[in-house]
Design a protein around this motif. Sequence first.
Motif, short mmCIF file in Angstrom:
data_model
loop_
_atom_site.label_atom_id
_atom_site.label_comp_id
_atom_site.label_asym_id
_atom_site.label_seq_id
_atom_site.Cartn_x
_atom_site.Cartn_y
_atom_site.Cartn_z
N LEU A 1 -0.46 1.35 -3.35
CA LEU A 1 -0.42 0.11 -2.57
C LEU A 1 -1.21 0.31 -1.28
CD1 LEU A 1 0.69 -2.74 -1.80
CD2 LEU A 1 2.72 -1.57 -0.92
N LEU A 2 -2.03 -0.64 -0.94
CA LEU A 2 -2.86 -0.57 0.27
C LEU A 2 -2.01 -0.84 1.51
CD1 LEU A 2 -5.65 -0.12 1.42
CD2 LEU A 2 -6.22 -2.48 0.91
N ASP A 3 -1.02 0.03 1.72
CA ASP A 3 -0.13 -0.08 2.88
C ASP A 3 0.46 1.30 3.12
OD1 ASP A 3 1.74 -0.61 4.82
OD2 ASP A 3 2.53 -2.43 3.87
N TYR A 4 0.14 1.90 4.27
CA TYR A 4 0.57 3.26 4.55
C TYR A 4 1.96 3.32 5.18
CZ TYR A 4 -4.23 4.65 3.63
OH TYR A 4 -5.45 4.87 3.02
N SER A 5 2.54 2.20 5.49
CA SER A 5 3.82 2.16 6.19
C SER A 5 4.96 2.62 5.29
CB SER A 5 4.10 0.74 6.70
OG SER A 5 5.43 0.64 7.18
N LEU A 6 5.92 3.35 5.86
CA LEU A 6 7.13 3.71 5.12
C LEU A 6 7.97 2.47 4.82
CD1 LEU A 6 8.42 7.07 6.64
CD2 LEU A 6 7.67 6.63 4.30
N ASN A 7 7.73 1.39 5.57
CA ASN A 7 8.44 0.14 5.35
C ASN A 7 7.64 -0.83 4.48
OD1 ASN A 7 10.64 0.92 7.07
ND2 ASN A 7 9.33 0.49 8.83
N ALA A 8 6.67 -0.32 3.74
CA ALA A 8 5.83 -1.18 2.89
C ALA A 8 6.69 -1.94 1.88
CB ALA A 8 4.82 -0.31 2.15
N ASP A 9 6.26 -3.16 1.58
CA ASP A 9 6.97 -4.02 0.63
C ASP A 9 6.38 -3.82 -0.76
OD1 ASP A 9 8.37 -5.92 -0.74
OD2 ASP A 9 7.45 -7.65 0.27
N PHE A 10 7.14 -3.17 -1.65
CA PHE A 10 6.67 -2.90 -3.01
C PHE A 10 7.08 -3.97 -4.01
CE2 PHE A 10 6.72 1.22 -0.91
CZ PHE A 10 5.48 1.73 -1.26
N GLU A 11 7.83 -4.94 -3.58
CA GLU A 11 8.30 -5.97 -4.51
C GLU A 11 7.15 -6.70 -5.22
OE1 GLU A 11 11.31 -6.78 -5.74
OE2 GLU A 11 11.97 -4.95 -4.73
N PRO A 12 6.08 -7.09 -4.50
CA PRO A 12 4.98 -7.78 -5.19
C PRO A 12 4.30 -6.94 -6.27
CG PRO A 12 4.84 -8.13 -2.82
CD PRO A 12 5.85 -7.05 -3.04
N CYS A 13 4.45 -5.63 -6.21
CA CYS A 13 3.80 -4.75 -7.19
C CYS A 13 4.53 -4.73 -8.53
CB CYS A 13 3.74 -3.32 -6.66
SG CYS A 13 2.98 -3.11 -5.03
N LYS A 14 5.82 -4.97 -8.50
CA LYS A 14 6.68 -4.62 -9.64
C LYS A 14 6.31 -5.36 -10.93
CE LYS A 14 10.70 -3.01 -7.05
NZ LYS A 14 12.13 -3.24 -6.72
N GLN A 15 6.01 -6.64 -10.85
CA GLN A 15 5.70 -7.37 -12.07
C GLN A 15 4.42 -6.85 -12.72
OE1 GLN A 15 5.04 -11.26 -9.82
NE2 GLN A 15 3.50 -11.49 -11.42
N TYR A 16 3.46 -6.41 -11.89
CA TYR A 16 2.21 -5.88 -12.42
C TYR A 16 2.40 -4.46 -12.96
CZ TYR A 16 0.33 -9.92 -10.01
OH TYR A 16 0.09 -11.20 -9.59
N VAL A 17 3.22 -3.67 -12.29
CA VAL A 17 3.56 -2.34 -12.79
C VAL A 17 4.17 -2.45 -14.18
CG1 VAL A 17 5.13 -0.38 -12.50
CG2 VAL A 17 3.85 -1.25 -10.54
N LYS A 18 5.08 -3.39 -14.32
CA LYS A 18 5.77 -3.57 -15.60
C LYS A 18 4.80 -4.00 -16.70
CE LYS A 18 10.04 -5.61 -17.41
NZ LYS A 18 11.21 -6.45 -17.07
N ALA A 19 3.94 -4.96 -16.39
CA ALA A 19 2.99 -5.48 -17.38
C ALA A 19 2.01 -4.41 -17.82
CB ALA A 19 2.25 -6.69 -16.81
N ILE A 20 1.45 -3.67 -16.88
CA ILE A 20 0.47 -2.63 -17.21
C ILE A 20 1.14 -1.51 -18.01
CG2 ILE A 20 -1.05 -0.86 -16.24
CD1 ILE A 20 -1.54 -2.86 -13.89
N THR A 21 2.32 -1.11 -17.59
CA THR A 21 3.04 -0.05 -18.29
C THR A 21 3.33 -0.43 -19.73
OG1 THR A 21 4.08 0.74 -16.24
CG2 THR A 21 5.17 1.31 -18.31
N LYS A 22 3.81 -1.63 -19.95
CA LYS A 22 4.12 -2.07 -21.31
C LYS A 22 2.86 -2.13 -22.18
CE LYS A 22 8.46 -4.60 -20.86
NZ LYS A 22 9.16 -5.88 -21.11
N ASN A 23 1.75 -2.51 -21.59
CA ASN A 23 0.51 -2.55 -22.35
C ASN A 23 0.04 -1.15 -22.74
OD1 ASN A 23 -1.24 -5.20 -22.80
ND2 ASN A 23 0.10 -5.54 -21.03
N VAL A 24 0.19 -0.19 -21.84
CA VAL A 24 -0.20 1.18 -22.16
C VAL A 24 0.69 1.74 -23.27
CG1 VAL A 24 -0.30 3.55 -21.29
CG2 VAL A 24 -1.25 1.69 -19.93
N LEU A 25 1.99 1.48 -23.19
CA LEU A 25 2.90 1.95 -24.24
C LEU A 25 2.58 1.30 -25.58
CD1 LEU A 25 6.24 2.03 -22.23
CD2 LEU A 25 5.07 4.01 -23.23
#
Length: 260
Positions: free
Chosen positions: A135-159
């Motif tokens: 994620l293009l955010d170096y902060s320890l308080n970075a918001d990872f919620e917007p990433c999750k749906q894409y992580v899930k979609a890409i992961t399922k496609n690789v599997l």
Amino acid sequence: MSKEKPLILVTNDDGITAPGIRALLQVMKEIGDVVVVAPDSPQSGMGHAITISDTLFCDSVTLKENYNHKEYSCSGTPADCVKIATQEILHRKPDLCVSGINHGSNSSINVIYSGTMSAAVEAGVEGIPAIGFSLLDYSLNADFEPCKQYVKAITKNVLKNGLPKGVVLNVNFPKLPTEEIKGIKVCRQADAQWKEEFDKRTNPQGRDYYWLTGTFENNDSGKDTDEWALENGYVSLVPVQFDLTAHHFIKELNDWKLDE
């Protein structure tokens, strides 16, 4: 993929307690059976370093959200984590290795310095489909919620589809709220580099020391690059190969008079 849940190895380079890996773990637990093997402290910028001149420790740990999966804290590098996971901890080869979510981008030239991507590459070397997420955010308080749906979609496609031998995926997310991310763009690595400088100082004992500094320079105006995608609100998806042979130069190199 069989009806049996896939076995997923989760690792990173920011350390086992980093918010990014905890977010990645939440998604992976929805998809498969998870084992975490990650560094016990931050290992950013380690590249593909491995531990060969020191002892390596890998201890089972229990963190607060650790309910039905196993986690191990490793004293080594991200590549070490993958090696020890596959050789000593897991009962079989995992169906997938995911690394991240890194605090900070690993687009363009950063891929070669990245501990996050080196863990994914090490898995790929061992024949395991692998993805690095950043994620293009170096902060320890970075918001990872917007990433999750894409992580899930890409992961399922690789599997579902697998990856070619010698290829892993490098995924980078822009620092944007969910509603502003335009989607996923398959890209190539941008031609970019760090213009580096060393800040030279002297300590109270009179010994010189240095801080590495620098600015990032994108020399690529293409609209098919990871840098363009991130700057324009897309998740960048780059297939990375770890055969470093410059195949296009072999013919010319054979024409050199190397025996003179």
